[in-house]
Design a protein around this motif. Structure first.
Motif, PDB file in Angstrom:
ATOM      1  N   LEU A   4       1.594  -3.831   8.023  1.00 19.16           N
ATOM      2  CA  LEU A   4       0.396  -5.028   7.919  1.00 19.16           C
ATOM      3  C   LEU A   4       0.993  -4.784   6.402  1.00 19.16           C
ATOM      4  N   TRP A   5       0.830  -6.050   5.605  1.00 17.47           N
ATOM      5  CA  TRP A   5       0.955  -5.781   4.204  1.00 17.47           C
ATOM      6  C   TRP A   5       0.526  -7.224   3.510  1.00 17.47           C
ATOM      7  N   LYS A   6       0.456  -7.715   2.293  1.00 20.34           N
ATOM      8  CA  LYS A   6       0.100  -8.424   1.554  1.00 20.34           C
ATOM      9  C   LYS A   6       0.604  -9.148   0.917  1.00 20.34           C
ATOM     10  N   GLY A   7       0.866 -10.410   1.271  1.00 21.55           N
ATOM     11  CA  GLY A   7       1.950 -11.092   0.137  1.00 21.55           C
ATOM     12  C   GLY A   7       2.164 -12.151   0.754  1.00 21.55           C
ATOM     13  N   PHE A   8       3.604 -12.937   0.520  1.00 25.44           N
ATOM     14  CA  PHE A   8       4.357 -13.381   1.230  1.00 25.44           C
ATOM     15  C   PHE A   8       5.732 -13.702   1.249  1.00 25.44           C
ATOM     16  N   PRO A   9       6.528 -13.955   2.596  1.00 26.19           N
ATOM     17  CA  PRO A   9       7.462 -13.293   2.864  1.00 26.19           C
ATOM     18  C   PRO A   9       8.245 -14.445   2.079  1.00 26.19           C
ATOM     19  N   ASN A  43       3.523  -7.605  -7.440  1.00 27.97           N
ATOM     20  CA  ASN A  43       2.559  -6.682  -8.006  1.00 27.97           C
ATOM     21  C   ASN A  43       2.255  -5.954  -7.110  1.00 27.97           C
ATOM     22  N   PRO A  44       1.896  -4.202  -7.808  1.00 25.86           N
ATOM     23  CA  PRO A  44       1.857  -3.696  -6.730  1.00 25.86           C
ATOM     24  C   PRO A  44       0.160  -3.389  -6.047  1.00 25.86           C
ATOM     25  N   ARG A  45      -0.768  -4.461  -7.611  1.00 31.70           N
ATOM     26  CA  ARG A  45      -2.189  -4.616  -7.306  1.00 31.70           C
ATOM     27  C   ARG A  45      -1.939  -5.448  -6.737  1.00 31.70           C
ATOM     28  N   ILE A  46      -1.221  -6.576  -5.648  1.00 26.33           N
ATOM     29  CA  ILE A  46      -1.543  -7.046  -5.083  1.00 26.33           C
ATOM     30  C   ILE A  46      -0.456  -6.975  -3.382  1.00 26.33           C
ATOM     31  N   ASN A  47      -0.137  -6.353  -3.724  1.00 24.63           N
ATOM     32  CA  ASN A  47       1.564  -6.595  -2.292  1.00 24.63           C
ATOM     33  C   ASN A  47       1.033  -4.403  -2.153  1.00 24.63           C
ATOM     34  N   ILE A  53       0.402   5.512   7.107  1.00 26.94           N
ATOM     35  CA  ILE A  53       1.224   5.746   5.045  1.00 26.94           C
ATOM     36  C   ILE A  53       0.891   4.136   4.685  1.00 26.94           C
ATOM     37  N   HIS A  54       0.376   4.363   3.527  1.00 26.04           N
ATOM     38  CA  HIS A  54      -0.510   2.925   2.103  1.00 26.04           C
ATOM     39  C   HIS A  54       0.642   3.394   1.783  1.00 26.04           C
ATOM     40  N   GLY A  55       1.744   1.922   1.053  1.00 25.74           N
ATOM     41  CA  GLY A  55       1.842   2.038   0.077  1.00 25.74           C
ATOM     42  C   GLY A  55       1.991   0.505  -0.304  1.00 25.74           C
ATOM     43  N   ASN A  56       2.695  -0.298  -1.450  1.00 30.21           N
ATOM     44  CA  ASN A  56       2.611  -1.160  -2.187  1.00 30.21           C
ATOM     45  C   ASN A  56       4.066  -1.762  -2.444  1.00 30.21           C
ATOM     46  N   SER A  57       4.491  -2.665  -2.832  1.00 29.96           N
ATOM     47  CA  SER A  57       5.530  -3.826  -2.830  1.00 29.96           C
ATOM     48  C   SER A  57       6.686  -3.443  -1.581  1.00 29.96           C
ATOM     49  N   ASN A  58       6.071  -4.511  -0.690  1.00 26.29           N
ATOM     50  CA  ASN A  58       7.371  -3.544   0.650  1.00 26.29           C
ATOM     51  C   ASN A  58       8.858  -3.917   0.765  1.00 26.29           C
ATOM     52  N   TYR A  59       8.849  -5.232  -0.286  1.00 29.76           N
ATOM     53  CA  TYR A  59      10.261  -5.754  -0.785  1.00 29.76           C
ATOM     54  C   TYR A  59      11.024  -4.528  -1.885  1.00 29.76           C
ATOM     55  N   LYS A  60      10.196  -4.113  -2.787  1.00 26.81           N
ATOM     56  CA  LYS A  60      11.135  -2.620  -3.309  1.00 26.81           C
ATOM     57  C   LYS A  60      11.127  -1.808  -2.674  1.00 26.81           C
ATOM     58  N   GLN A  61      10.726  -1.380  -1.833  1.00 24.06           N
ATOM     59  CA  GLN A  61      10.521  -0.213  -1.018  1.00 24.06           C
ATOM     60  C   GLN A  61      11.853  -0.384   0.337  1.00 24.06           C
ATOM     61  N   THR A  62      12.053  -2.189   0.260  1.00 22.71           N
ATOM     62  CA  THR A  62      13.157  -2.203   1.036  1.00 22.71           C
ATOM     63  C   THR A  62      14.607  -2.320   0.173  1.00 22.71           C
ATOM     64  N   GLY A  63      14.428  -2.779  -1.106  1.00 23.47           N
ATOM     65  CA  GLY A  63      15.779  -2.120  -2.264  1.00 23.47           C
ATOM     66  C   GLY A  63      16.046  -0.867  -2.206  1.00 23.47           C
ATOM     67  N   LEU A  64      14.994   0.044  -2.255  1.00 23.97           N
ATOM     68  CA  LEU A  64      15.002   1.501  -2.676  1.00 23.97           C
ATOM     69  C   LEU A  64      15.977   1.978  -1.779  1.00 23.97           C
ATOM     70  N   LEU A  65      15.561   1.510  -0.011  1.00 27.21           N
ATOM     71  CA  LEU A  65      15.657   1.892   0.977  1.00 27.21           C
ATOM     72  C   LEU A  65      17.145   2.000   0.975  1.00 27.21           C
ATOM     73  N   LEU A  71       6.169   4.249  -4.418  1.00 27.27           N
ATOM     74  CA  LEU A  71       5.729   3.422  -3.589  1.00 27.27           C
ATOM     75  C   LEU A  71       4.642   3.446  -2.725  1.00 27.27           C
ATOM     76  N   VAL A  72       5.012   5.229  -2.288  1.00 24.77           N
ATOM     77  CA  VAL A  72       3.816   5.548  -1.053  1.00 24.77           C
ATOM     78  C   VAL A  72       3.556   6.441  -1.714  1.00 24.77           C
ATOM     79  N   LEU A  73       1.828   6.190  -0.018  1.00 25.27           N
ATOM     80  CA  LEU A  73       1.484   7.646  -0.989  1.00 25.27           C
ATOM     81  C   LEU A  73       1.562   8.820   0.051  1.00 25.27           C
ATOM     82  N   ASP A  74       1.153  10.037   0.133  1.00 23.04           N
ATOM     83  CA  ASP A  74       1.070  10.849   1.373  1.00 23.04           C
ATOM     84  C   ASP A  74      -0.129  10.394   2.447  1.00 23.04           C
ATOM     85  N   PRO A  75       1.531  10.620   3.583  1.00 27.73           N
ATOM     86  CA  PRO A  75       0.601  10.278   4.597  1.00 27.73           C
ATOM     87  C   PRO A  75      -0.376  11.154   5.184  1.00 27.73           C
ATOM     88  N   VAL A  76      -1.030  10.084   5.701  1.00 30.44           N
ATOM     89  CA  VAL A  76      -2.212  11.144   6.520  1.00 30.44           C
ATOM     90  C   VAL A  76      -2.794  10.889   8.084  1.00 30.44           C
TER      91      VAL A  76
END
Length: 373
Positions: free
Chosen positions: A163-168, A289-293, A312-324, A363-368
């Motif tokens: 799940l993520w917050k934002g728009f494609p 915006n990592p506070r929103i997305n 795994i909680h994270g932010n900025s899913n497109y940034k995650q993609t770019g980095l990966l 871009l992500v926290l430690d996994p729970v």
């Protein structure tokens, strides 16, 4: 023409392509930014702070096997951002193979992963090359969580949610509508089973009181990655955005497609879906915006006598993609992948390594992780 630069980012003028170039710059990897409109690529790259500090070049190229092969020759990795991939991917994969390059993309199309596997996996493997569609947050981060669960022996069933917050973005929107034409599969006892396309579920959101609406989202790549994995027999995946109105629109669109568009001939289906996709979203979305997305990948793994849950909680899913994408290229220009032919990011580079990369860039926290056995 051949290049001395090790990485080609094809489709660099799009939202995700720009992010791949940004992270290649941070990793100090020389690259070619390629696409069908040189002026547009120049404009996009000029907006990347510090882009002048990395060796790069902008090239305009025709979308055909011959010109692409010529461009890719001399490179080691092609990072393809030009989708929908079932429509535009074959030429790029073939050109990558002909030029002797590893191939990466960000696909959200299960049918494309299956097609790429059937058509090119053996040829890539024979040459020691990686064929890795779907190196992206929507699938790779969840795959990391799944593999962390599977570090506990005896678990054979994966229940995955993203799940993520934002728009494609525009390209992602095109993909969403493209996958409506395909059959979607989950994995049951290591066999593909077809989803009912009207499936929608209410999911509990880890760490929140709210419920979220999720759908099979084309089946996702996970059933393909875990097919024939001796640890895993069953895989189901659901995904969506937190905005319930957007998800209701997705559900309504699927219903409309099944009723009004699927009965049409294939070429009319294509035109009708393209019209709808273009009317939904056609511009470059704002930078994340990592506070929103935020993003959330949750995996429940179970077996006859054990359970594990990883979030795994994270932010900025497109940034995650770019980095990966950038890290995958960075790794491939220095050493061979852990697996050649068709392979996921985790299979090619290791899930703990990829987790460390995402964490190191914030871009992500430690996994729970919760384990019961």
């Amino acid at each position: 023409m051949s290049t001395s630069k090790p990485v080609v980012v094809y489709g660099a003028s799009g939202y995700t392509g720009r992010l791949v170039c940004e992270y290649l710059r941070e990793l100090n990897v020389p690259f070619i930014a390629a696409g069908r409109d040189k002026a547009r690529i120049h404009d996009v790259l000029s907006r990347i702070p510090g882009i002048e500090t990395v060796d790069h070049e902008v090239v305009e190229v025709e979308h055909a096997v011959g010109p692409l092969t010529e461009l890719f020759s001399g490179a080691k990795v092609v990072s393809n951002m030009v989708g929908p991939f079932i429509k535009y991917g074959p030429e790029v994969v073939q050109a990558s193979l002909d030029a002797g390059c590893h191939y990466l993309d960000t696909t959200g199309e299960q049918d494309w992963v299956l097609d790429a596997q059937n058509r090119w996996s053996t040829a890539f493997a024979e040459r020691g090359l990686l064929l890795s569609p779907g190196v992206a947050q929507m699938y790779t981060t969840g795959e990391i969580a799944a593999n962390i669960c599977l570090e506990t022996p005896g678990l054979d069933t994966l229940d995955i949610a993203v799940l993520w917050k934002g728009f494609p973005t525009y390209a992602s929107t095109q993909t969403i509508f493209t996958i409506l034409k395909a059959d979607w599969f989950y994995l049951e006892q290591n066999e593909y089973r077809k989803w009912d396309p009207s499936t929608a579920r209410e999911l509990c959101v880890p760490g929140a009181h709210e419920l979220a609406v999720a759908v099979p989202w084309g089946g996702t790549s996970h059933p393909v990655w875990f097919k024939d994995d001796p640890r895993v027999a069953n895989v189901k995946v659901l995904g969506g955005v937190h905005d319930r109105a957007v998800m209701q629109g997705v559900i309504d669109t699927v219903a409309m497609f099944e009723e009004k568009i699927r009965p049409l001939p294939p070429e009319q289906q294509e035109a009708a879906l393209a019209d709808i996709a273009g009317s939904v979203q056609a511009g470059m979305p704002p930078r994340e915006n990592p506070r929103i997305n935020t993003s959330m990948d949750s995996v429940h793994a179970s077996g006859p006598l054990g359970r594990a849950h990883c979030v795994i909680h994270g932010n900025s899913n497109y940034k995650q993609t770019g980095l990966l994408q950038a890290h995958a290229a960075y790794s491939l220009i220095q050493q061979a992948p852990k697996r050649a032919g068709l392979a996921s990011a985790c299979q090619a580079f290791g899930h703990r390594e990829l987790l460390g990369v995402l964490k190191s860039f914030g871009l992500v926290l430690d996994p729970v992780l919760t384990v019961h056995n």
